[in-house]
Design a protein around this motif. Structure first.
Motif, PDB file in Angstrom:
ATOM      1  N   ASP A 191      -2.009  -3.344   4.641  1.00  0.00           N
ATOM      2  CA  ASP A 191      -2.011  -2.098   4.088  1.00  0.00           C
ATOM      3  C   ASP A 191      -1.597  -1.743   2.597  1.00  0.00           C
ATOM      4  O   ASP A 191      -0.648  -1.167   2.478  1.00  0.00           O
ATOM      5  N   LEU A 194      -3.405   1.741  -0.997  1.00  0.00           N
ATOM      6  CA  LEU A 194      -4.201   2.940  -0.226  1.00  0.00           C
ATOM      7  C   LEU A 194      -3.881   4.223  -1.312  1.00  0.00           C
ATOM      8  O   LEU A 194      -4.463   5.317  -1.015  1.00  0.00           O
ATOM      9  N   THR A 199      -8.003   4.764   2.029  1.00  0.00           N
ATOM     10  CA  THR A 199      -7.921   4.318   3.249  1.00  0.00           C
ATOM     11  C   THR A 199      -8.112   2.749   3.488  1.00  0.00           C
ATOM     12  O   THR A 199      -8.628   2.157   2.461  1.00  0.00           O
ATOM     13  N   VAL A 200      -7.654   2.115   4.556  1.00  0.00           N
ATOM     14  CA  VAL A 200      -7.757   0.597   4.660  1.00  0.00           C
ATOM     15  C   VAL A 200      -9.218   0.169   4.762  1.00  0.00           C
ATOM     16  O   VAL A 200      -9.652  -0.850   4.085  1.00  0.00           O
ATOM     17  N   TYR A 203     -10.321  -0.034   1.315  1.00  0.00           N
ATOM     18  CA  TYR A 203      -9.689  -0.965   0.783  1.00  0.00           C
ATOM     19  C   TYR A 203     -10.338  -2.521   1.226  1.00  0.00           C
ATOM     20  O   TYR A 203     -10.796  -3.145   0.360  1.00  0.00           O
ATOM     21  N   ARG A 228      -9.002  -8.169  10.910  1.00  0.00           N
ATOM     22  CA  ARG A 228      -9.523  -7.405   9.788  1.00  0.00           C
ATOM     23  C   ARG A 228     -10.556  -8.053   8.676  1.00  0.00           C
ATOM     24  O   ARG A 228     -11.427  -7.530   8.339  1.00  0.00           O
TER      25      ARG A 228
END
Length: 454
Positions: A191, A194, A199-200, A203, A228
């Motif tokens: 994270d 930001l 937002t993730v 990103y 992720r």
């Protein structure tokens, strides 16, 4: 360098005169473009601005006049750190003008293939490791990018005998369109940033640009342990997948089993033989091995590099043993994840931690479990985040918590609170800009103060 005439006599606006802006402006002028450089700062005494002006580049400083952009502007090259909310960028987008970073320009012009490395943490170490390992390949590596050398400053000398090993940030990658590395490396996605990306998901989308234009003839080296990375990037790539993992044996990739490092089921070396401490550096090493394996580098050369490589400046940099204390400079740890990784690198040593810096609005509660687990003897806090970090340290029940003015004041306190056999660790968990020009300056000052105790 490819002889492109795409921008001959075309209007190009370079937004932000930093290292990359200077290199991009200079290159575009050499390609025959009508170049304007715009920066909100006063450029009247800027040496780079003076140099560009002599070449015929128009220099506009002291603000961002919107009239610099109109329908005749062919391209905007932005500094990676300038947010897309900037009015100049908004106007360019409204007029349908492409907005890119210098990575895009370098990719279009280079005769050499690219190895692109991105991730929330570990980029610099992995990039340097890959650079060293590629010296054992049939290519001559050129290391550049976010690591400190603008890509547009190296593409002119790169040829088909070279490979450009490029550290790439999410800021840089978001400004790409056709950029196409032969090998892309994605280390992790935390994270981070930001405040810039929102937002993730945004990103991760920026990070995913590193493989967006890859084909089955290319390779994606990726962290199979990161959900992720797998979800946002590996599952969507068209490239050949080359995974690396600390948790599982992976086919066609690099992994660890029974304290031994493997690539494609071939033993490389024992983990304990590595020159860099810490599990995070082991992960970086696996990524580098996977890249070297794609290029057919010998196992012996891979192992030699991992044994001899002692790290990069300011990233868990070994300073030395001073009065019996082992000192590490981790000034590049500008977020909690990086500091967490550093704390896990010394499981059998008591640590005196120096931390603090720019307040970006986040708390440090995420660090509490690591502060509890690590054998921390004392913490010295400085900068805007003193109180927030103190709150986290109190929750972790650190026995000694002391607030000091800056790094200079922290070092003598660290020696006073430690004893021979301990580790003194600068790992700030924060950016440096509240007190220092850069994390490099902060780290250099730390080392200079430590050297007074030799």
């Amino acid at each position: 360098m490819k002889a492109l005439n795409t921008f001959a006599n075309k209007k190009v606006l370079v937004l932000g005169l930093a290292k990359s802006g200077y290199a991009a402006a200079k290159l575009m002028k050499e390609l025959g473009a009508d170049v304007t450089v715009n920066d909100r700062g006063d450029l009247s005494q800027n040496e780079h601005a003076k140099d560009l002006a002599k070449l015929g580049v128009r220099i506009v400083g002291g603000g961002h006049p919107l009239e610099l952009i109109d329908h005749t502007t062919a391209l905007m090259i932005k500094n990676p750190g300038i947010p897309y909310s900037n009015p100049m960028i908004k106007r360019a987008e409204t007029l349908g003008i492409p907005v890119v970073t210098e990575v895009e320009i370098a990719g279009r012009l280079a005769d050499a293939p690219f190895i692109g490395i991105t991730g929330s943490n570990g980029k610099t170490t992995t990039t340097m490791l890959i650079g060293e390992m590629m010296k054992g390949s049939s290519y001559e590596p050129i290391v550049a990018g976010n690591i400190g050398t603008a890509l547009t400053s190296v593409v002119q000398k790169a040829n088909e005998k070279n490979v450009i090993v490029a550290e790439l940030s999410s800021f840089q990658l978001q400004g790409t369109i056709d950029f196409h590395p032969h090998v892309a490396v994605v280390l992790n996605i935390f994270d981070h940033h930001l405040d810039y990306h929102g937002t993730v998901e945004n990103y991760a989308k920026a990070k995913a640009q590193i493989t967006a234009n890859q084909t089955a003839d290319d390779a994606l080296v990726y962290n199979a342990d990161s959900k992720r990375v797998v979800q946002f990037i590996a599952e969507k790539t068209k490239a050949k997948k080359v995974p690396f993992s600390l948790k599982q044996k992976v086919a066609n990739g690099a992994y660890v089993s029974e304290e031994t490092i493997y690539f494609k089921d071939q033993a490389i070396m024992k983990v304990e033989e590595m020159g860099l401490p810490g599990e995070h550096n082991l992960m970086n090493a696996l990524a580098a091995l996977a890249v070297a394996g794609v290029y057919g580098v010998s196992v012996q050369h891979m192992a030699d590099v991992l044994r001899s490589f002692k790290g990069v400046r300011h990233r868990l940099e070994y300073v030395g043993v001073v009065q019996g204390r082992t000192v590490y400079n981790d000034s590049k740890a500008t977020n909690s994840i990086a500091t967490s990784q550093a704390l896990h690198a010394f499981p059998k040593k008591e640590i005196v931690l120096l931390a603090g810096g720019l307040d970006r609005g986040n708390s440090f509660d995420v660090l509490v479990p690591d502060l509890v687990k690590a054998p921390i003897k004392a913490v010295l806090l400085f900068g805007e985040t003193q109180q927030k970090l103190k709150d986290a340290c109190l929750k972790a029940r650190i026995p000694v918590i002391k607030e000091v003015e800056n790094v200079e004041a922290a070092v003598p306190e660290a020696f006073a609170l430690s004893q021979p056999g301990d580790v003194i660790l600068l790992s700030p968990a924060c950016a440096s800009w509240d007190q220092y020009k850069s994390f490099e300056q902060r780290g250099d000052i730390f080392i200079a103060e430590v050297n007074k105790f030799r």
